[in-house]
Scaffold this motif. Structure first.
Motif, PDB file in Angstrom:
ATOM      1  N   THR A   1       0.827  -1.207   0.000  1.00  0.00           N
ATOM      2  CA  THR A   1       0.000   0.000   0.000  1.00  0.00           C
ATOM      3  C   THR A   1       0.860   1.255   0.000  1.00  0.00           C
ATOM      4  OG1 THR A   1      -1.699  -1.195   1.258  1.00  0.00           O
ATOM      5  CG2 THR A   1      -1.875   1.202   1.175  1.00  0.00           C
ATOM      6  N   LEU A   2       1.922   1.253   0.804  1.00  0.00           N
ATOM      7  CA  LEU A   2       2.829   2.402   0.850  1.00  0.00           C
ATOM      8  C   LEU A   2       3.449   2.671  -0.517  1.00  0.00           C
ATOM      9  CD1 LEU A   2       4.687   1.846   4.252  1.00  0.00           C
ATOM     10  CD2 LEU A   2       3.294   3.829   3.635  1.00  0.00           C
ATOM     11  N   LEU A   3       3.804   1.603  -1.229  1.00  0.00           N
ATOM     12  CA  LEU A   3       4.424   1.746  -2.544  1.00  0.00           C
ATOM     13  C   LEU A   3       3.427   2.236  -3.593  1.00  0.00           C
ATOM     14  CD1 LEU A   3       6.609  -1.501  -2.618  1.00  0.00           C
ATOM     15  CD2 LEU A   3       7.375   0.840  -2.194  1.00  0.00           C
ATOM     16  N   ILE A   4       2.171   1.893  -3.414  1.00  0.00           N
ATOM     17  CA  ILE A   4       1.145   2.269  -4.383  1.00  0.00           C
ATOM     18  C   ILE A   4       0.711   3.728  -4.205  1.00  0.00           C
ATOM     19  CG2 ILE A   4      -1.273   1.863  -5.041  1.00  0.00           C
ATOM     20  CD1 ILE A   4      -0.806  -1.086  -4.578  1.00  0.00           C
TER      21      ILE A   4
ATOM     22  N   LEU B   1      -6.649  -1.249   2.091  1.00  0.00           N
ATOM     23  CA  LEU B   1      -6.917  -1.715   3.450  1.00  0.00           C
ATOM     24  C   LEU B   1      -7.376  -0.537   4.284  1.00  0.00           C
ATOM     25  CD1 LEU B   1      -3.567  -2.265   5.374  1.00  0.00           C
ATOM     26  CD2 LEU B   1      -3.715  -1.042   3.254  1.00  0.00           C
ATOM     27  N   GLU B   2      -8.293  -0.805   5.186  1.00  0.00           N
ATOM     28  CA  GLU B   2      -8.870   0.229   6.051  1.00  0.00           C
ATOM     29  C   GLU B   2      -8.017   0.378   7.306  1.00  0.00           C
ATOM     30  OE1 GLU B   2     -11.379   2.199   5.509  1.00  0.00           O
ATOM     31  OE2 GLU B   2     -12.112   1.351   3.620  1.00  0.00           O
ATOM     32  N   ALA B   3      -6.853   0.965   7.133  1.00  0.00           N
ATOM     33  CA  ALA B   3      -5.932   1.132   8.265  1.00  0.00           C
ATOM     34  C   ALA B   3      -5.732   2.601   8.562  1.00  0.00           C
ATOM     35  CB  ALA B   3      -4.588   0.475   7.943  1.00  0.00           C
ATOM     36  N   GLN B   4      -5.438   2.902   9.842  1.00  0.00           N
ATOM     37  CA  GLN B   4      -5.117   4.265  10.228  1.00  0.00           C
ATOM     38  C   GLN B   4      -3.639   4.532   9.934  1.00  0.00           C
ATOM     39  OE1 GLN B   4      -7.499   6.447  11.227  1.00  0.00           O
ATOM     40  NE2 GLN B   4      -8.889   4.741  10.770  1.00  0.00           N
ATOM     41  N   LYS B   5      -3.276   5.803   9.921  1.00  0.00           N
ATOM     42  CA  LYS B   5      -1.909   6.176   9.536  1.00  0.00           C
ATOM     43  C   LYS B   5      -0.856   5.587  10.479  1.00  0.00           C
ATOM     44  CE  LYS B   5      -2.183  10.648  11.893  1.00  0.00           C
ATOM     45  NZ  LYS B   5      -2.088  12.133  11.728  1.00  0.00           N
ATOM     46  N   ASP B   6      -1.208   5.361  11.753  1.00  0.00           N
ATOM     47  CA  ASP B   6      -0.237   4.799  12.695  1.00  0.00           C
ATOM     48  C   ASP B   6       0.227   3.408  12.265  1.00  0.00           C
ATOM     49  OD1 ASP B   6      -0.370   7.060  14.188  1.00  0.00           O
ATOM     50  OD2 ASP B   6      -1.658   6.247  15.754  1.00  0.00           O
ATOM     51  N   THR B   7      -0.628   2.664  11.567  1.00  0.00           N
ATOM     52  CA  THR B   7      -0.261   1.335  11.074  1.00  0.00           C
ATOM     53  C   THR B   7       0.923   1.434  10.113  1.00  0.00           C
ATOM     54  OG1 THR B   7      -2.546   0.556  11.271  1.00  0.00           O
ATOM     55  CG2 THR B   7      -1.094  -0.701   9.812  1.00  0.00           C
TER      56      THR B   7
ATOM     57  N   TYR C   1      -4.114   9.403   2.035  1.00  0.00           N
ATOM     58  CA  TYR C   1      -4.672   8.093   1.700  1.00  0.00           C
ATOM     59  C   TYR C   1      -5.714   7.676   2.739  1.00  0.00           C
ATOM     60  CZ  TYR C   1      -5.057   3.038   1.362  1.00  0.00           C
ATOM     61  OH  TYR C   1      -5.547   1.758   1.285  1.00  0.00           O
ATOM     62  N   CYS C   2      -5.401   7.879   4.009  1.00  0.00           N
ATOM     63  CA  CYS C   2      -6.286   7.422   5.086  1.00  0.00           C
ATOM     64  C   CYS C   2      -7.575   8.231   5.173  1.00  0.00           C
ATOM     65  CB  CYS C   2      -5.553   7.486   6.432  1.00  0.00           C
ATOM     66  SG  CYS C   2      -4.187   6.313   6.577  1.00  0.00           S
ATOM     67  N   HIS C   3      -7.520   9.515   4.806  1.00  0.00           N
ATOM     68  CA  HIS C   3      -8.673  10.378   5.021  1.00  0.00           C
ATOM     69  C   HIS C   3      -9.401  10.823   3.749  1.00  0.00           C
ATOM     70  CE1 HIS C   3      -6.427  10.870   8.846  1.00  0.00           C
ATOM     71  NE2 HIS C   3      -7.627  10.929   9.352  1.00  0.00           N
ATOM     72  N   LYS C   4      -8.734  10.711   2.585  1.00  0.00           N
ATOM     73  CA  LYS C   4      -9.345  11.246   1.372  1.00  0.00           C
ATOM     74  C   LYS C   4      -9.597  10.202   0.293  1.00  0.00           C
ATOM     75  CE  LYS C   4      -7.460  15.914   1.966  1.00  0.00           C
ATOM     76  NZ  LYS C   4      -6.665  16.999   1.352  1.00  0.00           N
TER      77      LYS C   4
END
Length: 208
Positions: A61-64, A85-91, A76-79
């Motif tokens: 996901t980070l690479l994409i 994957l439905e993960a928060q930024k802390d993940t 990515y997490c908010h917009k």
């Protein structure tokens, strides 16, 4: 020669291609990840998560994210709606900042695997050093500094990513890298550093 103009033209073509192929980006990344055996390499180098989403899924996901025309994990997490994957930024940050993971050896194994899958002409191959500036607007970010931009001839607030890569005529394979910061810090950083030093000095006096 106006390098900035050429860079902008190439970037424009890349943006057009990404926009035209946006529906295929995620499936193609997943396909490439399986072909490169990224999951196997992560396990081999003990890069694992004990719970939650797997390290493979988080890293993919980070690479994409940059190819989705998003600049940050927070965007990515908010917009972004169609999430992998439905993960928060802390993940994502926990995976990135885990000091026990040796990302450098993982990168070497990944590049070696990619080179094995590629048809390389040694006569066209050469090592290239790329130093890319990443401008920033905040002034209280860790290690942010003013750096000289050779393209514009001006100082830019941000970071510099220096990468040694093998250019094969068909692709650029990063071999090693370093994170460079300059000596000139924003005033906010200088003030904060002085305050921290003063606080350390006062604490030392109290202990005595």
């Amino acid at each position: 020669m106006d390098y900035n103009k050429e860079i902008k033209e190439v970037q424009g073509e890349v943006d057009k291609y990404i926009e035209a192929k946006k529906e295929e980006i995620i499936p193609e990344f997943m396909k490439a990840s399986r072909k490169l055996k990224v999951g196997t390499l992560l396990n081999r180098h003990n890069i694992r998560k004990l719970e939650g989403y797997s390290a493979l899924l988080v890293l993919t996901t980070l690479l994409i994210i940059p190819f989705l025309k998003l600049k940050t994990v927070n965007q990515y997490c908010h917009k972004y709606i169609e999430k992998i994957l439905e993960a928060q930024k802390d993940t994502f940050y926990r995976l990135q900042n885990n000091g026990s993971f040796n990302w450098q050896t993982f990168l070497h194994s990944l590049v070696l695997r990619a080179l094995q899958l590629s048809e390389i002409d040694e006569n066209e191959s050469m090592f290239v050093i790329d130093d890319t500036l990443h401008p920033k607007t905040g002034r209280r970010m860790e290690k942010v500094s003013y750096l000289h931009d050779h393209n514009t001839g001006k100082s830019v607030l941000g970071y510099c990513n220096v990468v040694l890569g093998l250019f094969t005529g068909k692709g650029f394979f990063p071999v090693d890298g370093a994170f460079r910061v300059g000596k000139h810090k924003p005033k906010a950083h200088k003030k904060r550093n002085r305050e921290e030093k003063d606080e350390i000095g006062r604490a030392s006096c109290r202990e005595r």
